[in-house]
Design a protein around this motif. Sequence first.
Motif, PDB file in Angstrom:
ATOM      1  N   LYS A   1     -13.091  -4.824   8.635  1.00 50.31           N
ATOM      2  CA  LYS A   1     -13.638  -3.513   8.065  1.00 50.31           C
ATOM      3  C   LYS A   1     -13.268  -3.366   6.633  1.00 50.31           C
ATOM      4  N   GLN A   2     -14.282  -2.297   6.295  1.00 46.74           N
ATOM      5  CA  GLN A   2     -14.457  -1.939   4.757  1.00 46.74           C
ATOM      6  C   GLN A   2     -14.067  -0.614   4.611  1.00 46.74           C
ATOM      7  N   ILE A   3     -13.036  -0.247   3.949  1.00 52.46           N
ATOM      8  CA  ILE A   3     -12.615   1.094   4.267  1.00 52.46           C
ATOM      9  C   ILE A   3     -12.394   1.726   2.746  1.00 52.46           C
ATOM     10  N   PRO A   4     -12.280   2.877   2.409  1.00 56.30           N
ATOM     11  CA  PRO A   4     -11.865   3.451   1.172  1.00 56.30           C
ATOM     12  C   PRO A   4     -10.489   3.077   0.601  1.00 56.30           C
ATOM     13  N   ASP A   5     -10.314   2.936  -0.619  1.00 59.83           N
ATOM     14  CA  ASP A   5      -8.991   2.492  -0.996  1.00 59.83           C
ATOM     15  C   ASP A   5      -7.861   3.383  -0.591  1.00 59.83           C
ATOM     16  N   PRO A   6      -7.013   2.696   0.195  1.00 63.00           N
ATOM     17  CA  PRO A   6      -6.043   3.847   0.633  1.00 63.00           C
ATOM     18  C   PRO A   6      -5.075   4.350  -0.489  1.00 63.00           C
ATOM     19  N   ALA A   7      -5.190   3.822  -1.791  1.00 65.57           N
ATOM     20  CA  ALA A   7      -4.323   4.330  -2.686  1.00 65.57           C
ATOM     21  C   ALA A   7      -4.867   5.493  -3.109  1.00 65.57           C
TER      22      ALA A   7
ATOM     23  N   ASP B   1     -17.051   8.601  -0.526  1.00 66.20           N
ATOM     24  CA  ASP B   1     -18.223   8.510  -1.738  1.00 66.20           C
ATOM     25  C   ASP B   1     -17.832   7.312  -2.469  1.00 66.20           C
ATOM     26  N   MET B   2     -16.670   6.666  -2.302  1.00 72.51           N
ATOM     27  CA  MET B   2     -16.212   5.643  -3.096  1.00 72.51           C
ATOM     28  C   MET B   2     -16.578   4.140  -2.638  1.00 72.51           C
ATOM     29  N   LYS B   3     -16.258   3.379  -3.418  1.00 76.60           N
ATOM     30  CA  LYS B   3     -16.490   1.826  -3.195  1.00 76.60           C
ATOM     31  C   LYS B   3     -15.640   1.471  -2.056  1.00 76.60           C
ATOM     32  N   LEU B   4     -16.157   0.750  -1.292  1.00 73.75           N
ATOM     33  CA  LEU B   4     -14.996   0.314  -0.039  1.00 73.75           C
ATOM     34  C   LEU B   4     -14.739  -0.784  -0.268  1.00 73.75           C
ATOM     35  N   ILE B   5     -13.181  -1.236   0.210  1.00 68.68           N
ATOM     36  CA  ILE B   5     -12.726  -2.522  -0.038  1.00 68.68           C
ATOM     37  C   ILE B   5     -12.114  -3.184   1.329  1.00 68.68           C
ATOM     38  N   LEU B   6     -11.966  -4.467   1.373  1.00 62.55           N
ATOM     39  CA  LEU B   6     -11.338  -5.128   2.509  1.00 62.55           C
ATOM     40  C   LEU B   6     -10.240  -4.482   2.989  1.00 62.55           C
ATOM     41  N   ASP B   7     -10.047  -3.984   4.234  1.00 64.23           N
ATOM     42  CA  ASP B   7      -9.161  -3.468   4.727  1.00 64.23           C
ATOM     43  C   ASP B   7      -7.806  -4.534   4.767  1.00 64.23           C
ATOM     44  N   GLU B   8      -6.808  -4.251   4.143  1.00 57.62           N
ATOM     45  CA  GLU B   8      -5.584  -5.180   4.213  1.00 57.62           C
ATOM     46  C   GLU B   8      -5.203  -5.905   5.274  1.00 57.62           C
ATOM     47  N   SER B   9      -5.393  -5.021   6.607  1.00 53.40           N
ATOM     48  CA  SER B   9      -4.806  -5.342   7.685  1.00 53.40           C
ATOM     49  C   SER B   9      -5.842  -6.423   8.309  1.00 53.40           C
ATOM     50  N   ASP B  10      -7.024  -6.515   7.778  1.00 48.71           N
ATOM     51  CA  ASP B  10      -7.998  -7.643   8.347  1.00 48.71           C
ATOM     52  C   ASP B  10      -7.848  -8.883   7.347  1.00 48.71           C
TER      53      ASP B  10
ATOM     54  N   SER C   1      -6.858   0.662   9.110  1.00 48.37           N
ATOM     55  CA  SER C   1      -5.591   1.345   8.090  1.00 48.37           C
ATOM     56  C   SER C   1      -6.381   2.918   7.923  1.00 48.37           C
ATOM     57  N   ASP C   2      -7.343   3.033   8.043  1.00 47.70           N
ATOM     58  CA  ASP C   2      -7.977   4.342   8.049  1.00 47.70           C
ATOM     59  C   ASP C   2      -8.292   5.008   9.287  1.00 47.70           C
ATOM     60  N   GLY C   3      -8.659   4.279  10.506  1.00 50.41           N
ATOM     61  CA  GLY C   3      -9.231   4.897  11.649  1.00 50.41           C
ATOM     62  C   GLY C   3      -7.968   4.586  12.727  1.00 50.41           C
ATOM     63  N   TYR C   4      -7.165   3.692  12.530  1.00 55.31           N
ATOM     64  CA  TYR C   4      -5.917   3.237  13.371  1.00 55.31           C
ATOM     65  C   TYR C   4      -6.204   3.973  14.817  1.00 55.31           C
ATOM     66  N   THR C   5      -7.325   3.508  15.517  1.00 50.68           N
ATOM     67  CA  THR C   5      -7.500   3.925  16.926  1.00 50.68           C
ATOM     68  C   THR C   5      -6.674   2.743  17.866  1.00 50.68           C
ATOM     69  N   GLY C   6      -6.857   1.648  17.052  1.00 48.08           N
ATOM     70  CA  GLY C   6      -6.295   0.555  18.098  1.00 48.08           C
ATOM     71  C   GLY C   6      -6.998   0.185  19.132  1.00 48.08           C
ATOM     72  N   THR C   7      -8.012   0.758  19.359  1.00 49.87           N
ATOM     73  CA  THR C   7      -8.732   0.414  20.810  1.00 49.87           C
ATOM     74  C   THR C   7      -9.758  -0.447  20.702  1.00 49.87           C
TER      75      THR C   7
ATOM     76  N   VAL D   1      -2.651  13.769  10.940  1.00 50.83           N
ATOM     77  CA  VAL D   1      -3.442  13.000   9.944  1.00 50.83           C
ATOM     78  C   VAL D   1      -2.743  13.129   8.667  1.00 50.83           C
ATOM     79  N   PHE D   2      -2.955  12.209   7.687  1.00 50.81           N
ATOM     80  CA  PHE D   2      -2.314  12.329   6.314  1.00 50.81           C
ATOM     81  C   PHE D   2      -0.809  12.352   6.367  1.00 50.81           C
ATOM     82  N   GLY D   3      -0.186  11.817   7.269  1.00 50.91           N
ATOM     83  CA  GLY D   3       1.249  11.457   7.306  1.00 50.91           C
ATOM     84  C   GLY D   3       1.728  12.842   8.290  1.00 50.91           C
ATOM     85  N   GLY D   4       1.139  13.346   9.029  1.00 52.29           N
ATOM     86  CA  GLY D   4       1.493  14.731   9.632  1.00 52.29           C
ATOM     87  C   GLY D   4       1.159  15.880   9.024  1.00 52.29           C
ATOM     88  N   ALA D   5       0.590  15.928   7.746  1.00 51.73           N
ATOM     89  CA  ALA D   5       0.460  17.034   6.828  1.00 51.73           C
ATOM     90  C   ALA D   5      -0.693  17.862   7.591  1.00 51.73           C
TER      91      ALA D   5
END
Lengths: 265, 320
Positions: free
Chosen positions: A14-20, A35-44, A127-133, B132-136
């Motif tokens: 998955k390519q996701i927005p930078d979690p930082a 709207d920003m450049k997507l990066i490789l999800d570290e989890s993947d 890391s961004d959706g975390y449905t896990g399904t 979401v956002f750590g519960g915020a």
Amino acid sequence: TTQTAHMKVAVCVKQIPDPADPGALDPSTKTLKRDMKLILDESDSYGVEMALQLVDAAGGGEVTLISMAPNGEVNGLRTALAMGADKAILISDEALAGSDALGTAKVLAAAIARAEPDLVLTATESSDGYTGTVPEQIAELMGLPSVTFAKSIETTDTGINVKRQTEAGYDDVSCPMPCLVSVTAGVVEPRYPSFKGIMAAKSKPVDQLTVADLGIDAGSVGWAGAGQEIIAIEQAPVREAGEIIEDEGEAYLRIVAFLDELKVI
Amino acid sequence: MSVGTVWVYAEAVEGSVASITLEMLAKARDISDDVVAIVGGGGDALAAELGAHGAGSILATGDLSSALPGPAVAGAMAAAIDAGAAPVAILLGTTYGGRDVAGRLSVKLDASVITNIVDLTNDDGLVGTEPVFGGASLVKTKFTTAKPGIFLIRPKSFEASETGGSAASVTALALPDLGATGAATVTNSFVEQTVGPKLDEAAVVVSGGRGMGDADKYEMIEQLALALKAAPGASRAIVDAGWVPYSYQVGQTGKVVKPDVYIAAGISGATQHLVGMKGSKTIIAINKDSEAPIFGVADLGVIGDVHKVLPQLLEALANR
Ligand SMILES: Cc1cc2nc3c(=O)[nH]c(=O)nc-3n(C[C@H](O)[C@H](O)[C@H](O)COP(=O)(O)OP(=O)(O)OC[C@H]3O[C@@H](n4cnc5c(N)ncnc54)[C@H](O)[C@@H]3O)c2cc1C
Ligand SMILES: Nc1ncnc2c1ncn2[C@@H]1O[C@H](COP(=O)(O)O)[C@@H](O)[C@H]1O
């Protein structure tokens, strides 16, 4: 390549927005603004590393990346190609905006089928959706057996042996191939792309497909196919601010007194 | 008002009903007066406990032997629905088994899953609340179709409670032929030994993070846990680094804990850690960075070096 492929692995990345830079929910569309450049999800990155190691151990083969992302995004794919993956399939289509996990899985499953893999790898959750399904949904759509939460994978004559994380420890699970495995974070050390790898990645094939290319009905994915809708976003109740002290050598006494007040000691 | 039939996927741990299942039964009773427990395995041994927590009846597949529950339980549920069963909602725990069943079932029913739910209300249809956002922020989601609503519920979201009901009656739930999908088999199970009380049940939890410096220093966390009869926990950073086993991890991908007292030492307070411990009654944090987000949820925050504060604290506790 002219080499015989011994083991074909498809890795969902998955390519996701930078979690930082976590962004925000767009109040009008109720989705995450991207709207920003997507990066490789570290989890993947763990799945990519695992795939490279398995193909290596098999004495050859092919690692194909599978990603669904908006706007023809390849930034994260290039990172994984630079690690050593051979090629990528990217599904990018405006009709996919608003897809739920099931819609995403339908698209990924159709794309994975094209790679005819022996093994499909995913992370346990994004890391961004975390449905896990998504992993189990892909497996079911493809009629594959699966093992989720793998800490390690070892190939055997007939399939794979997996150490599967459990509540209490782990299970040994054996499974024939073809199959799908979701891998947990931290189980292998993802390699850093070398300079050579980064250069090579630029010319590796990325096959870009649309929903129509995959023969999927646009009405079953995206907003149209999503079986759920967000009806409200609310502020959670905030915790009252606590007491903050700076340690000048005696803060432990305050902790002891606090634990005393709480009757913990 | 009852929403209609609600199915609860019941899991067992060491022969008794899992806490997450009891928690979901309590919620299911809130919204429905027809609560059915679905068991992947034999139902008889769990009938008394499930009944006492409000399950009116049990549908059980019988022994799955060494199969993983995902394809089997999902297959059995879907077959029952095909044959006429009509649950309005199916509640599953965010557990290894629960997520697998939910994913497989979602495809079989061609129905969406609402995930990471911490609350479920009936407001002209079922509404799931996800932090979401750590519960915020809290996101509320509804299904848009009339299919059974599949909800994945986070542990510790609801309080388990007994109704005093009698043992639930057990009916067999037929297992369809799973074809290739059922081919994964468990050949062995290993239990990782942890010290002290169980992490998700302990009244006090002491967790260490990357700020502890190195693996050896985690011993201070274990000593403090011992002194406070607490369970030792960890952030993902030090689990990934191999200092402690995964079973110690607190957070989004680890355990959800709600102890009376949670002590975080050298943990920054990333959103994914916060969602696993924010529900603790009292939080004490030790961190050398006054800007660390963990202080945002702390009742007592100590800005300081764990290598100074913890040894002093251990000594003071030993001298009491
Ligand atoms: C999909 C996903 C799921 C995740 N799930 C989880 C999860 O379940 N649980 C989890 O914990 N994380 C999870 N994470 C990871 C999370 O984002 C953080 O990376 C992790 O929690 C950081 O751990 P940490 O606080 O120990 O380390 P850091 O963030 O590195 O923090 C270390 C802290 O220690 C402090 N410190 C350093 N030295 C000292 C000292 N001498 N004395 C006192 N303080 C000191 C620093 O100021 C800093 O605040 C997840 C991430 C993703 C993407
Ligand atoms: N858009 C996507 N593209 C590629 N892989 C994905 C995508 N969405 C989910 N996945 C895979 O499925 C895993 C679980 O995702 P999720 O169900 O969103 O938590 C991810 O970690 C990825 O490996």
